[in-house]
Scaffold this motif. Sequence first.
Motif, mmCIF file in Angstrom:
data_model
loop_
_atom_site.group_PDB
_atom_site.id
_atom_site.type_symbol
_atom_site.label_atom_id
_atom_site.label_comp_id
_atom_site.label_asym_id
_atom_site.label_seq_id
_atom_site.Cartn_x
_atom_site.Cartn_y
_atom_site.Cartn_z
ATOM 1 N N LEU A 1 -6.876 -0.498 -4.726
ATOM 2 C CA LEU A 1 -6.235 -1.756 -5.094
ATOM 3 C C LEU A 1 -7.263 -2.884 -5.149
ATOM 4 O O LEU A 1 -8.191 -2.926 -4.332
ATOM 5 N N GLU B 1 -6.492 -6.041 -4.601
ATOM 6 C CA GLU B 1 -6.115 -7.085 -3.641
ATOM 7 C C GLU B 1 -6.790 -6.858 -2.286
ATOM 8 O O GLU B 1 -7.071 -5.725 -1.896
ATOM 9 N N TYR C 1 -7.529 -2.163 -10.402
ATOM 10 C CA TYR C 1 -6.699 -1.075 -9.884
ATOM 11 C C TYR C 1 -7.165 0.234 -10.503
ATOM 12 O O TYR C 1 -7.424 0.310 -11.704
ATOM 13 N N MET D 1 0.823 -1.200 0.000
ATOM 14 C CA MET D 1 0.000 0.000 0.000
ATOM 15 C C MET D 1 0.863 1.258 0.000
ATOM 16 O O MET D 1 0.552 2.245 -0.677
ATOM 17 N N CYS E 1 -7.562 -0.851 0.061
ATOM 18 C CA CYS E 1 -7.531 -2.230 -0.431
ATOM 19 C C CYS E 1 -8.845 -2.923 -0.091
ATOM 20 O O CYS E 1 -9.688 -2.396 0.629
#
Length: 323
Positions: free
Chosen positions: A201, A203, A138, A104, A118
Amino acid sequence: MDKPLISVIVPVYKVEPYLHKCADSILAQTFKNFELILVDDGSPDNCPQICDEYSEKDNRVKVIHKANGGLGSARNAGLDIAVGEYLAFVDSDDYIDPTMLEKMLNSLEAENADICICGFQRFGELNSNVKTAAFAEYSVISGEEALGGLFSNNYILFTIACNKLLKRQLFNTLRFPDGKLYEDGYAAFRYLYEAKKVVCLKESFYFYRIRQGSITTTENHDRIIDSFSAETDAVDFLRSSGLRTLMLKAQKRYLLALVAALRRYNPSREEVAKQFKEVHKEYRRQFRGLLLHPDISGKEKVVAVLFRLSPRLCQRVIRRKGL
């Protein structure tokens, strides 16, 4: 130790079975230049001693012992002593991926952004199946676009504090409200508004425990007042910021939350009546905007009018007509 680049703030209260996993996951980060601030919020179990043990074993750990004041109060205590250029908030019954801080921070610095967000995974005794909340891809967006995310299908990702890495300067004057159950939303509107650039993000680095007895699963009538206080705060903040389009979205969400509460709670019951009286008082201040809202249906306008007249009458109509 050099001045830490990141301050990780963890409020601690009655989480003895989970605290070790939380703290260990933070101390095991691949990125090492951080401080971990454990805020013992007057916990009545062995958590205070566990916090002290961590500070004795690792010089990156700072401990604050304070009287119980709730999640917002504990986070604020951590903010008052944090020295990092970036901030992360972790709840003490959760844990994080070992690469969370590194990845991050890399994204923040690469994009010269103010906030990185995230995804997260829910787990625990009330969730037998892992459920993930995450962005599809993203992206880099503006702070105002991120504010709009508070009214999107991904609203939870933008609202909660624990899935973010934030520049410390966003909290130079901002603090979480004390004694509230919806402190994340109050702060989110303000730091997203101040942010120029936000990285999202895909993830999921944060693991969010769902357990019996936690704040998010505990049901009580005080949540009525807190939830509507949070909704009206959003309307007022967006109005004062000149963001009319988002303010109208906040007003509609306020009305939908009202309908949901009337389906769930009975305002004629003695223990609920006082709370609904306070909600009704605040509602009358918001009423004109709701009635003139360009994006609510005829049924929703009926609810708006009926609730102004009487919460009990409004509830009867909602239940009988299926509004």
